[in-house]
Design an enzyme around this catalytic site. Structure first.
Site, short mmCIF file in Angstrom:
data_model
loop_
_atom_site.label_atom_id
_atom_site.label_comp_id
_atom_site.label_asym_id
_atom_site.label_seq_id
_atom_site.Cartn_x
_atom_site.Cartn_y
_atom_site.Cartn_z
N GLY A 12 48.92 5.92 -24.79
CA GLY A 12 47.50 5.17 -25.09
C GLY A 12 46.57 6.08 -25.75
O GLY A 12 46.94 7.34 -25.88
N GLN A 13 45.23 5.78 -25.99
CA GLN A 13 44.40 6.47 -26.72
C GLN A 13 44.13 8.20 -25.99
O GLN A 13 44.15 8.95 -26.50
CB GLN A 13 43.16 5.93 -26.76
CG GLN A 13 42.00 6.60 -27.51
CD GLN A 13 40.57 6.15 -27.46
OE1 GLN A 13 40.45 5.05 -26.60
NE2 GLN A 13 39.85 6.42 -28.66
N ASP A 35 55.46 5.65 -20.14
CA ASP A 35 54.80 4.32 -20.79
C ASP A 35 55.67 3.24 -20.99
O ASP A 35 57.09 3.61 -20.92
CB ASP A 35 54.39 4.60 -22.26
CG ASP A 35 52.96 3.85 -22.60
OD1 ASP A 35 53.08 2.69 -22.52
OD2 ASP A 35 51.85 4.18 -22.68
N ILE A 36 55.33 2.03 -20.91
CA ILE A 36 56.29 0.71 -21.25
C ILE A 36 56.75 0.79 -22.57
O ILE A 36 57.82 0.29 -22.79
CB ILE A 36 55.28 -0.47 -20.89
CG1 ILE A 36 56.44 -1.55 -20.70
CG2 ILE A 36 54.28 -0.67 -21.53
CD1 ILE A 36 55.97 -2.58 -19.71
N ARG A 37 55.88 1.64 -23.56
CA ARG A 37 56.25 1.45 -25.01
C ARG A 37 56.63 2.63 -25.33
O ARG A 37 56.04 3.98 -24.62
CB ARG A 37 55.14 0.84 -25.73
CG ARG A 37 53.93 1.53 -25.68
CD ARG A 37 52.85 0.66 -26.42
NE ARG A 37 51.55 1.27 -25.88
CZ ARG A 37 50.47 1.87 -26.79
NH1 ARG A 37 50.73 1.89 -28.14
NH2 ARG A 37 49.33 2.12 -26.29
N ASP A 53 57.36 0.78 -16.37
CA ASP A 53 56.50 -0.23 -16.22
C ASP A 53 55.92 -0.12 -15.03
O ASP A 53 56.68 -0.19 -13.78
CB ASP A 53 57.47 -1.48 -16.49
CG ASP A 53 56.71 -2.77 -16.24
OD1 ASP A 53 55.56 -2.93 -16.13
OD2 ASP A 53 57.21 -3.85 -16.40
N TYR A 143 38.26 -7.06 -17.36
CA TYR A 143 38.16 -5.80 -17.12
C TYR A 143 37.56 -5.12 -16.34
O TYR A 143 37.90 -4.19 -15.47
CB TYR A 143 38.28 -5.34 -18.57
CG TYR A 143 38.34 -3.60 -18.77
CD1 TYR A 143 39.63 -3.02 -18.73
CD2 TYR A 143 37.21 -2.88 -19.23
CE1 TYR A 143 39.62 -1.64 -18.88
CE2 TYR A 143 37.30 -1.75 -19.61
CZ TYR A 143 38.58 -0.80 -19.27
OH TYR A 143 38.77 0.26 -19.59
N1 SER Z 1 36.43 1.52 -24.24
C1 SER Z 1 36.69 0.66 -23.12
C2 SER Z 1 36.51 -0.82 -23.85
O1 SER Z 1 36.01 -0.83 -24.55
C3 SER Z 1 35.62 0.59 -22.18
O2 SER Z 1 36.19 1.38 -20.96
O3 SER Z 1 37.23 -1.51 -23.02
#
Ligand code: SER
Length: 319
Positions: A12-13, A35-37, A53, A143
Protein backbone atom coordinates in the site's frame (compact mmCIF):
# COMPACT_ATOMS: atom_id res chain seq x y z
CA UNK A 1 20.22 -9.67 18.12
CA UNK A 2 19.03 -8.25 14.83
CA UNK A 3 15.39 -7.21 14.64
CA UNK A 4 13.12 -9.22 12.32
CA UNK A 5 10.52 -6.86 10.97
CA UNK A 6 7.24 -7.93 9.40
CA UNK A 7 5.27 -5.37 7.40
CA UNK A 8 1.67 -6.43 6.68
CA UNK A 9 -0.15 -4.62 3.90
CA UNK A 10 3.28 -3.75 2.52
CA UNK A 11 2.17 -2.95 -1.04
CA UNK A 12 0.00 0.00 0.00
CA UNK A 13 0.81 3.71 0.03
CA UNK A 14 2.55 3.70 3.42
CA UNK A 15 3.92 0.15 3.28
CA UNK A 16 5.86 0.65 0.05
CA UNK A 17 7.84 3.57 1.48
CA UNK A 18 8.16 2.05 4.93
CA UNK A 19 9.65 -1.18 3.54
CA UNK A 20 12.22 0.78 1.55
CA UNK A 21 13.29 2.67 4.68
CA UNK A 22 13.38 -0.45 6.86
CA UNK A 23 15.44 -2.34 4.28
CA UNK A 24 18.10 0.34 4.29
CA UNK A 25 18.10 0.61 8.10
CA UNK A 26 18.06 -3.11 8.98
CA UNK A 27 19.18 -4.88 5.78
CA UNK A 28 16.87 -6.62 3.30
CA UNK A 29 17.34 -9.99 5.00
CA UNK A 30 15.64 -8.68 8.15
CA UNK A 31 12.55 -7.13 6.59
CA UNK A 32 9.62 -9.31 5.50
CA UNK A 33 7.14 -7.54 3.28
CA UNK A 34 3.71 -9.19 3.08
CA UNK A 35 0.45 -8.44 1.33
CA UNK A 36 -2.55 -10.18 -0.19
CA UNK A 37 -1.54 -8.74 -3.57
CA UNK A 38 1.80 -8.28 -5.28
CA UNK A 39 3.40 -5.10 -6.54
CA UNK A 40 5.91 -4.49 -9.30
CA UNK A 41 7.66 -1.80 -7.25
CA UNK A 42 11.38 -2.79 -7.27
CA UNK A 43 11.50 -2.46 -3.50
CA UNK A 44 9.78 -5.85 -3.20
CA UNK A 45 12.03 -7.60 -5.70
CA UNK A 46 15.01 -6.53 -3.57
CA UNK A 47 13.84 -8.27 -0.40
CA UNK A 48 11.72 -10.99 1.17
CA UNK A 49 8.05 -11.08 0.17
CA UNK A 50 5.27 -13.33 1.50
CA UNK A 51 1.65 -13.50 0.38
CA UNK A 52 -0.48 -12.89 3.45
CA UNK A 53 -4.24 -12.53 3.85
CA UNK A 54 -4.95 -11.12 7.32
CA UNK A 55 -8.26 -13.01 7.39
CA UNK A 56 -6.46 -16.36 6.97
CA UNK A 57 -5.26 -17.56 10.38
CA UNK A 58 -3.37 -20.54 8.93
CA UNK A 59 -1.36 -18.28 6.64
CA UNK A 60 -0.70 -15.87 9.54
CA UNK A 61 0.60 -18.72 11.71
CA UNK A 62 2.86 -19.90 8.88
CA UNK A 63 4.42 -16.46 8.34
CA UNK A 64 4.82 -15.69 12.06
CA UNK A 65 6.21 -19.19 12.72
CA UNK A 66 8.66 -19.00 9.84
CA UNK A 67 10.14 -15.58 10.62
CA UNK A 68 9.41 -15.02 14.34
CA UNK A 69 9.21 -11.25 13.90
CA UNK A 70 10.30 -8.95 16.74
CA UNK A 71 8.50 -5.91 15.29
CA UNK A 72 5.26 -5.90 13.28
CA UNK A 73 3.73 -3.05 11.26
CA UNK A 74 0.11 -4.00 10.60
CA UNK A 75 -1.00 -1.69 7.78
CA UNK A 76 -3.59 -3.81 5.94
CA UNK A 77 -6.95 -2.00 5.82
CA UNK A 78 -9.62 -0.65 3.49
CA UNK A 79 -9.53 3.17 3.38
CA UNK A 80 -12.50 5.50 3.75
CA UNK A 81 -14.01 5.59 0.25
CA UNK A 82 -13.46 1.88 -0.51
CA UNK A 83 -14.89 0.83 2.86
CA UNK A 84 -17.94 3.05 2.28
CA UNK A 85 -18.60 1.15 -0.96
CA UNK A 86 -18.52 -2.17 0.90
CA UNK A 87 -19.14 -1.54 4.61
CA UNK A 88 -19.48 -5.17 5.71
CA UNK A 89 -16.18 -6.14 4.14
CA UNK A 90 -14.60 -2.91 5.45
CA UNK A 91 -15.55 -3.95 8.97
CA UNK A 92 -14.41 -7.55 8.44
CA UNK A 93 -11.01 -6.71 6.99
CA UNK A 94 -10.22 -3.84 9.34
CA UNK A 95 -11.46 -5.50 12.55
CA UNK A 96 -11.00 -9.26 12.09
CA UNK A 97 -7.66 -8.58 10.40
CA UNK A 98 -6.54 -6.63 13.47
CA UNK A 99 -7.86 -9.26 15.93
CA UNK A 100 -5.98 -12.00 14.05
CA UNK A 101 -2.71 -10.08 13.86
CA UNK A 102 -2.80 -8.92 17.50
CA UNK A 103 -3.46 -12.49 18.68
CA UNK A 104 -0.54 -13.75 16.56
CA UNK A 105 1.65 -10.99 18.05
CA UNK A 106 0.80 -12.22 21.56
CA UNK A 107 1.31 -15.87 20.66
CA UNK A 108 4.65 -15.30 18.96
CA UNK A 109 5.80 -12.77 21.59
CA UNK A 110 6.32 -9.88 19.18
CA UNK A 111 8.10 -7.08 21.05
CA UNK A 112 6.54 -4.02 19.40
CA UNK A 113 3.62 -3.42 17.04
CA UNK A 114 2.62 -0.41 15.01
CA UNK A 115 -1.05 -0.04 14.05
CA UNK A 116 -2.23 3.01 12.10
CA UNK A 117 -5.29 5.00 13.05
CA UNK A 118 -6.61 8.02 11.15
CA UNK A 119 -8.22 11.45 11.37
CA UNK A 120 -11.31 9.45 10.35
CA UNK A 121 -11.90 8.63 14.05
CA UNK A 122 -13.26 12.17 14.31
CA UNK A 123 -16.76 12.96 13.16
CA UNK A 124 -19.22 15.81 12.59
CA UNK A 125 -19.54 16.56 16.33
CA UNK A 126 -15.76 16.86 16.89
CA UNK A 127 -14.31 20.40 17.22
CA UNK A 128 -12.94 21.04 13.71
CA UNK A 129 -10.05 23.40 14.35
CA UNK A 130 -6.97 22.44 16.36
CA UNK A 131 -8.77 19.20 17.25
CA UNK A 132 -7.57 18.01 20.67
CA UNK A 133 -6.06 14.61 21.44
CA UNK A 134 -9.00 13.71 23.69
CA UNK A 135 -12.30 14.89 22.29
CA UNK A 136 -15.69 13.78 20.99
CA UNK A 137 -15.24 10.70 18.79
CA UNK A 138 -18.44 9.99 16.87
CA UNK A 139 -17.29 8.99 13.36
CA UNK A 140 -20.02 8.39 10.77
CA UNK A 141 -18.03 6.43 8.18
CA UNK A 142 -17.46 2.68 8.48
CA UNK A 143 -13.71 3.32 8.10
CA UNK A 144 -13.77 5.79 11.00
CA UNK A 145 -15.80 3.38 13.11
CA UNK A 146 -13.26 0.59 12.52
CA UNK A 147 -10.39 2.93 13.34
CA UNK A 148 -12.05 4.07 16.58
CA UNK A 149 -12.83 0.48 17.61
CA UNK A 150 -9.25 -0.45 16.66
CA UNK A 151 -7.87 2.32 18.88
CA UNK A 152 -9.87 1.06 21.84
CA UNK A 153 -8.69 -2.45 21.04
CA UNK A 154 -5.03 -1.30 21.01
CA UNK A 155 -5.39 0.24 24.46
CA UNK A 156 -7.26 -2.80 25.78
CA UNK A 157 -4.63 -5.26 24.53
CA UNK A 158 -1.90 -3.09 26.00
CA UNK A 159 -3.53 -2.86 29.40
CA UNK A 160 -4.89 -6.37 29.60
CA UNK A 161 -2.12 -8.39 27.92
CA UNK A 162 0.84 -6.02 27.92
CA UNK A 163 0.99 -5.88 24.10
CA UNK A 164 3.40 -3.04 23.26
CA UNK A 165 1.33 -1.44 20.54
CA UNK A 166 1.93 2.09 19.27
CA UNK A 167 -0.33 4.10 16.99
CA UNK A 168 -0.78 7.44 15.27
CA UNK A 169 -3.79 9.04 13.62
CA UNK A 170 -2.53 9.64 10.08
CA UNK A 171 -3.82 12.68 8.25
CA UNK A 172 -4.04 12.57 4.42
CA UNK A 173 -0.66 11.34 3.16
CA UNK A 174 1.11 12.78 0.15
CA UNK A 175 4.10 11.13 -1.46
CA UNK A 176 5.59 10.65 -4.92
CA UNK A 177 6.90 7.10 -4.55
CA UNK A 178 3.57 5.33 -4.12
CA UNK A 179 -0.08 5.90 -4.97
CA UNK A 180 -2.92 6.03 -2.47
CA UNK A 181 -5.88 3.70 -2.92
CA UNK A 182 -9.47 4.42 -2.00
CA UNK A 183 -9.11 7.37 0.36
CA UNK A 184 -10.90 10.72 0.60
CA UNK A 185 -7.63 12.63 0.71
CA UNK A 186 -6.31 10.97 -2.50
CA UNK A 187 -7.01 14.15 -4.50
CA UNK A 188 -3.94 15.73 -2.92
CA UNK A 189 -1.73 13.13 -4.64
CA UNK A 190 -3.68 12.85 -7.94
CA UNK A 191 -3.50 16.61 -8.44
CA UNK A 192 0.30 16.52 -8.82
CA UNK A 193 0.20 13.70 -11.36
CA UNK A 194 -2.45 15.48 -13.44
CA UNK A 195 -0.75 18.88 -13.15
CA UNK A 196 2.37 17.41 -14.73
CA UNK A 197 0.63 15.16 -17.27
CA UNK A 198 -2.23 17.32 -18.51
CA UNK A 199 -1.89 20.74 -16.84
CA UNK A 200 -5.35 20.56 -15.31
CA UNK A 201 -7.25 18.70 -12.59
CA UNK A 202 -10.91 18.02 -11.85
CA UNK A 203 -11.13 17.82 -8.08
CA UNK A 204 -13.69 15.57 -6.33
CA UNK A 205 -13.74 17.82 -3.25
CA UNK A 206 -14.95 21.43 -3.14
CA UNK A 207 -12.46 24.31 -3.25
CA UNK A 208 -12.74 25.20 0.43
CA UNK A 209 -12.49 21.69 1.94
CA UNK A 210 -9.66 22.12 4.42
CA UNK A 211 -8.17 18.86 5.72
CA UNK A 212 -5.08 17.85 7.72
CA UNK A 213 -2.36 16.47 5.44
CA UNK A 214 1.25 15.34 5.68
CA UNK A 215 4.20 14.62 3.39
CA UNK A 216 4.92 10.88 3.26
CA UNK A 217 8.52 11.40 4.40
CA UNK A 218 7.21 12.94 7.63
CA UNK A 219 4.63 10.16 8.00
CA UNK A 220 7.19 7.38 7.58
CA UNK A 221 9.55 9.13 10.00
CA UNK A 222 6.72 9.49 12.56
CA UNK A 223 5.93 5.78 12.13
CA UNK A 224 9.55 4.77 12.73
CA UNK A 225 10.04 7.24 15.58
CA UNK A 226 7.01 6.14 17.58
CA UNK A 227 7.78 2.46 17.00
CA UNK A 228 11.38 2.90 18.13
CA UNK A 229 10.67 5.19 21.09
CA UNK A 230 11.27 3.88 24.61
CA UNK A 231 8.15 2.07 25.78
CA UNK A 232 7.71 4.26 28.87
CA UNK A 233 7.58 7.43 26.74
CA UNK A 234 4.42 6.18 25.00
CA UNK A 235 1.75 7.44 27.36
CA UNK A 236 -1.17 7.05 24.96
CA UNK A 237 -1.92 3.47 24.02
CA UNK A 238 -4.92 4.20 21.83
CA UNK A 239 -3.51 6.54 19.16
CA UNK A 240 -1.67 9.88 18.95
CA UNK A 241 -2.80 12.96 17.05
CA UNK A 242 -0.05 14.11 14.69
CA UNK A 243 -0.11 17.18 12.53
CA UNK A 244 1.72 18.17 9.35
CA UNK A 245 0.07 20.84 7.23
CA UNK A 246 -3.56 21.85 6.61
CA UNK A 247 -4.87 23.15 3.28
CA UNK A 248 -7.80 22.96 0.90
CA UNK A 249 -7.80 22.25 -2.87
CA UNK A 250 -7.84 25.97 -3.71
CA UNK A 251 -4.80 26.74 -1.58
CA UNK A 252 -2.97 23.68 -2.92
CA UNK A 253 -3.70 24.62 -6.52
CA UNK A 254 -2.48 28.21 -5.92
CA UNK A 255 0.81 26.80 -4.65
CA UNK A 256 1.09 24.48 -7.70
CA UNK A 257 0.46 27.48 -9.96
CA UNK A 258 3.60 29.13 -8.59
CA UNK A 259 5.50 26.32 -10.37
CA UNK A 260 3.12 25.70 -13.29
CA UNK A 261 1.39 29.07 -13.99
CA UNK A 262 -0.95 27.58 -16.62
CA UNK A 263 -2.31 24.93 -14.22
CA UNK A 264 -6.11 24.89 -13.96
CA UNK A 265 -8.37 23.29 -11.40
CA UNK A 266 -12.12 22.65 -11.55
CA UNK A 267 -14.41 21.16 -8.92
CA UNK A 268 -17.01 18.39 -9.22
CA UNK A 269 -17.69 17.08 -5.73
CA UNK A 270 -18.68 13.41 -5.39
CA UNK A 271 -19.65 11.18 -2.46
CA UNK A 272 -16.25 11.73 -0.85
CA UNK A 273 -17.25 15.33 -0.07
CA UNK A 274 -19.56 14.11 2.70
CA UNK A 275 -16.74 12.09 4.24
CA UNK A 276 -14.35 15.05 4.07
CA UNK A 277 -16.96 17.34 5.63
CA UNK A 278 -17.11 15.08 8.70
CA UNK A 279 -13.36 15.38 9.37
CA UNK A 280 -11.38 18.13 11.16
CA UNK A 281 -9.47 20.92 9.47
CA UNK A 282 -6.44 20.96 11.73
CA UNK A 283 -5.03 18.81 14.51
CA UNK A 284 -3.49 19.57 17.90
CA UNK A 285 -0.54 17.22 18.38
CA UNK A 286 1.02 18.65 21.53
CA UNK A 287 0.96 15.28 23.28
CA UNK A 288 3.01 13.57 20.52
CA UNK A 289 5.48 16.46 20.62
CA UNK A 290 5.84 16.12 24.38
CA UNK A 291 5.95 12.33 24.64
CA UNK A 292 8.15 11.25 21.74
CA UNK A 293 9.44 14.54 20.28
CA UNK A 294 7.28 14.55 17.17
CA UNK A 295 8.10 17.42 14.78
CA UNK A 296 7.04 17.70 11.14
CA UNK A 297 9.52 18.97 8.51
CA UNK A 298 7.30 19.76 5.54
CA UNK A 299 5.18 22.90 5.20
CA UNK A 300 3.01 23.53 2.12
CA UNK A 301 5.73 25.24 0.03
CA UNK A 302 8.25 22.50 0.68
CA UNK A 303 5.69 19.75 0.10
CA UNK A 304 4.61 21.12 -3.28
CA UNK A 305 8.09 21.76 -4.61
CA UNK A 306 9.26 18.33 -3.44
CA UNK A 307 6.31 16.56 -5.09
CA UNK A 308 6.68 18.39 -8.41
CA UNK A 309 10.45 18.01 -8.53
CA UNK A 310 10.36 14.26 -7.91
CA UNK A 311 7.30 13.45 -9.99
CA UNK A 312 8.58 15.43 -12.97
CA UNK A 313 11.20 12.80 -13.77
CA UNK A 314 8.73 9.95 -13.13
CA UNK A 315 6.18 11.47 -15.51
CA UNK A 316 8.84 12.16 -18.15
CA UNK A 317 10.00 8.54 -17.88
CA UNK A 318 6.46 7.20 -18.43
CA UNK A 319 5.78 9.45 -21.46
N1 SER B 1 -6.29 9.18 3.93
C1 SER B 1 -7.30 8.37 4.55
C2 SER B 1 -8.54 8.35 3.73
O1 SER B 1 -8.79 9.31 3.04
C3 SER B 1 -7.61 8.89 5.91
O2 SER B 1 -7.02 8.07 6.84
O3 SER B 1 -9.27 7.42 3.80
Amino acid sequence: MAEKILVIGACGQVGTELVENLQSMHGSANVIASDIRTSDNPVFANGIFETLDVLDKTQIAEVFGKYKPTIVYHLAALLSATAEANPKFGWELNMDGTFNIFDACLEYKVQRIFWPSSIAVFGPTTPKVNTPQSTILEPNTIYGITKLAGERYCEYYNQRYGLDVRSIRYPGLIGWKSLPGGGTTDYAVDIFHQALKTGSYECFLNAGTTLPMMHMEDAVRATLEITNAASNSIKIRSSYNISGVSFNPEILSAEIKKHIPSFEISYVADSRQKIADSWPQSINDLQARQDWDWQEKYNLEKLVSNMLENLKSEVLKSN
